[in-house]
Scaffold this active site. Structure first.
Site, PDB file in Angstrom:
ATOM      1  N   ARG A 111     134.312 -13.671  48.390  1.00 39.80           N
ATOM      2  CA  ARG A 111     135.432 -14.611  47.783  1.00 39.80           C
ATOM      3  C   ARG A 111     136.124 -15.131  49.261  1.00 39.80           C
ATOM      4  NH1 ARG A 111     139.127 -12.135  49.657  1.00 39.80           N
ATOM      5  NH2 ARG A 111     140.577 -13.909  49.319  1.00 39.80           N
ATOM      6  N   GLY A 112     136.952 -16.138  48.832  1.00 42.40           N
ATOM      7  CA  GLY A 112     137.696 -16.955  49.968  1.00 42.40           C
ATOM      8  C   GLY A 112     136.698 -17.914  50.415  1.00 42.40           C
ATOM      9  N   ALA A 113     137.191 -19.041  50.599  1.00 39.45           N
ATOM     10  CA  ALA A 113     136.348 -20.412  50.861  1.00 39.45           C
ATOM     11  C   ALA A 113     135.237 -20.325  51.907  1.00 39.45           C
ATOM     12  CB  ALA A 113     137.310 -21.738  51.046  1.00 39.45           C
ATOM     13  N   ARG A 146     131.744 -21.178  41.525  1.00 38.65           N
ATOM     14  CA  ARG A 146     133.297 -21.424  41.730  1.00 38.65           C
ATOM     15  C   ARG A 146     133.534 -22.893  42.007  1.00 38.65           C
ATOM     16  NH1 ARG A 146     136.277 -17.007  44.107  1.00 38.65           N
ATOM     17  NH2 ARG A 146     138.074 -18.122  43.116  1.00 38.65           N
ATOM     18  N   GLN A 171     144.802 -10.140  45.544  1.00 44.49           N
ATOM     19  CA  GLN A 171     143.958 -10.089  46.838  1.00 44.49           C
ATOM     20  C   GLN A 171     144.916  -9.740  47.852  1.00 44.49           C
ATOM     21  OE1 GLN A 171     143.737 -12.516  44.464  1.00 44.49           O
ATOM     22  NE2 GLN A 171     142.085 -13.606  44.610  1.00 44.49           N
ATOM     23  N   ASP A 202     141.711 -23.538  50.243  1.00 41.88           N
ATOM     24  CA  ASP A 202     140.397 -23.664  49.682  1.00 41.88           C
ATOM     25  C   ASP A 202     139.857 -25.102  49.756  1.00 41.88           C
ATOM     26  OD1 ASP A 202     139.803 -20.896  48.174  1.00 41.88           O
ATOM     27  OD2 ASP A 202     141.935 -21.515  48.168  1.00 41.88           O
ATOM     28  N   ASN A 211     145.352 -24.458  47.250  1.00 42.17           N
ATOM     29  CA  ASN A 211     144.972 -22.819  47.521  1.00 42.17           C
ATOM     30  C   ASN A 211     145.317 -21.936  46.413  1.00 42.17           C
ATOM     31  OD1 ASN A 211     144.521 -20.934  49.818  1.00 42.17           O
ATOM     32  ND2 ASN A 211     146.536 -20.498  49.801  1.00 42.17           N
ATOM     33  N   LYS A 212     145.368 -20.749  46.520  1.00 47.98           N
ATOM     34  CA  LYS A 212     145.580 -19.796  45.389  1.00 47.98           C
ATOM     35  C   LYS A 212     146.758 -20.115  44.832  1.00 47.98           C
ATOM     36  CE  LYS A 212     143.186 -17.050  44.456  1.00 47.98           C
ATOM     37  NZ  LYS A 212     142.267 -17.389  43.622  1.00 47.98           N
TER      38      LYS A 212
HETATM   39  O1  MRU Z   1     140.025 -14.901  46.243  1.00 45.75           O
HETATM   40  P1  MRU Z   1     139.447 -16.419  45.933  1.00 45.75           P
HETATM   41  O2  MRU Z   1     138.321 -16.687  46.259  1.00 45.75           O
HETATM   42  O3  MRU Z   1     139.851 -17.090  44.579  1.00 45.75           O
HETATM   43  O4  MRU Z   1     140.864 -17.254  46.619  1.00 45.75           O
HETATM   44  C1  MRU Z   1     140.560 -17.993  47.882  1.00 45.75           C
HETATM   45  C2  MRU Z   1     141.605 -17.496  48.930  1.00 45.75           C
HETATM   46  O5  MRU Z   1     141.098 -16.235  49.645  1.00 45.75           O
HETATM   47  C3  MRU Z   1     142.426 -18.111  49.117  1.00 45.75           C
HETATM   48  O6  MRU Z   1     142.949 -19.007  48.365  1.00 45.75           O
HETATM   49  C4  MRU Z   1     142.752 -18.381  50.575  1.00 45.75           C
HETATM   50  O7  MRU Z   1     144.197 -18.677  50.803  1.00 45.75           O
HETATM   51  C5  MRU Z   1     141.857 -19.681  50.965  1.00 45.75           C
HETATM   52  S1  MRU Z   1     140.323 -19.074  51.314  1.00 45.75           S
HETATM   53  C6  MRU Z   1     140.292 -18.374  53.025  1.00 45.75           C
END
Ligand code: MRU
Length: 341
Positions: free
Chosen positions: A27-29, A68, A181, A222, A232-233
């Site tokens: 996970r993570g962009a 995703r 997370q 993201d 972002n999240k």
């Molecule tokens: O765990 P996710 O893939 O749903 O979340 C994405 C992220 O990790 C965050 O939004 C993050 O801040 C940006 S991606 C490095």
């Protein structure tokens, strides 16, 4: 499984890659982008029961892209990989090109993170000197660290570099419901790096800012629009509002692969991922050394699980990119990336 268990999960086919991205094994962009690029390579070398053809690869690409919807890195990586293999060639030749391209992306992402770290370090160092070398308190949301990117992380890279340089930093870690997370991953990472941190609830940031206990916010992204709005999240926007109200600098750390060069103005143009009700209904944790899930609301509760939000550019002090720090404005972004003008 982290922080309760550490396991290596081998991805051997494009289906494995789809599963891993969809279910957040990765996970993570930046990381899902690079993983998807390797997914196309795996489809070429291991098509399983499917017949290896251009149509099949196209199908795999579409499926991976649908895993995703919000992070632009996924689309970017698949597009780049598909372009790389589009010329005619034997399956073996295409597989070699795909492997090379995915490897290039991996190395680029690592370097992007390192550069973000160096640019962000200068920012933290300045604050540290301004505070007469008193601890710099940095708040972060979700996990934009080496578990989400390649190696250093995006939001965490400046923190790690500052810590390595002997600058006293302390991180406020938002737990980041519903998947936690922050509580599960960022804490685990910071522990490994030896960086002091305190885990807080998602709602605590505003109060801490009012008390003068936050010097700087750094979050990941993201997808960042060319106009500077940041997806972002979920919960990032609320932190930006609180930071704005309390004059706390709010920075977004992102590699160029997270910039959506097509996205211009509208905040509602990006598809915000809605995930399963289960993620909100249940909380996962460890009890007597076993990972357990417990329900935290009535069984018939109506639930809406929005994965991301959009922080308008006006609330952002600056973007820490791999090419330097700039204002969250189209003109300023394009000064760093003139090839997109
Ligand atoms: O765990 P996710 O893939 O749903 O979340 C994405 C992220 O990790 C965050 O939004 C993050 O801040 C940006 S991606 C490095």
């Amino acid at each position: 499984l982290l922080p309760f268990e550490f396991k290596i999960f081998d991805l051997k086919s494009a289906d494995d890659v789809y599963f891993a991205i969809r279910n957040m094994v990765v996970r993570g962009a930046p990381l899902i982008g690079v993983t998807a690029a390797f997914g196309i390579y795996l489809a070429l070398v291991n098509p399983g029961k499917s017949k290896l053809s251009n149509e099949y690869i196209l199908e795999v690409a579409k499926k991976l892209e649908s895993a995703r919807p919000t992070a632009v890195n996924l689309k970017y990586a698949i597009k780049r990989q598909m372009n790389a293999i589009k010329s005619n060639g034997s399956p073996n030749e295409k597989a070699q090109i795909a492997l090379k391209t995915a490897g290039e992306m991996l190395r680029e992402e690592r370097e992007y993170c390192r550069q973000i770290g160096l640019h962000g370090l200068a920012l933290i160092e300045k604050l540290y000197n301004k505070k007469s070398k008193k601890t710099v308190n940095i708040l972060t949301h979700c996990n934009a660290g080496w578990l989400a990117c390649i190696d250093y992380g995006t939001a965490t890279a400046p923190i790690y570099f500052a810590h390595d340089k002997g600058i006293n930093v302390h991180v406020w870690v938002d737990e980041t419901r519903p998947r936690n997370q922050g509580a599960r991953l960022t804490t685990w990472e910071l522990d490994h790096q030896g960086v002091p941190y305190t885990l807080i609830t998602d709602n605590a940031g505003g109060y801490l800012m009012q008390q003068g206990l936050v010097d700087l916010v750094i979050v990941g992204s993201d997808r960042t629009a060319l106009t500077g709005n940041v997806v972002n999240k979920i919960g990032t926007y609320l932190k930006a509002l609180a930071a704005n109200d309390n004059n706390v600098p709010f920075y977004v750390a992102l590699p160029e692969s997270s910039i959506d060069w097509q996205l211009q103005n509208k905040l509602n143009q990006v598809q915000i991922e809605r995930r399963s009700a289960e993620e909100i209904m249940f909380v996962e944790g460890s009890h007597e050394n076993k990972i357990k899930k417990i329900r935290i609301c009535p069984e018939n509760a109506r639930i809406a699980n929005f994965g991301f939000d959009v922080t308008p550019a006006r609330l952002i002090t600056g973007l820490i990119t791999d090419r330097g720090i700039c204002k969250a404005k189209k003109e300023d972004i394009l000064k760093l990336f003139p090839e997109y003008s």
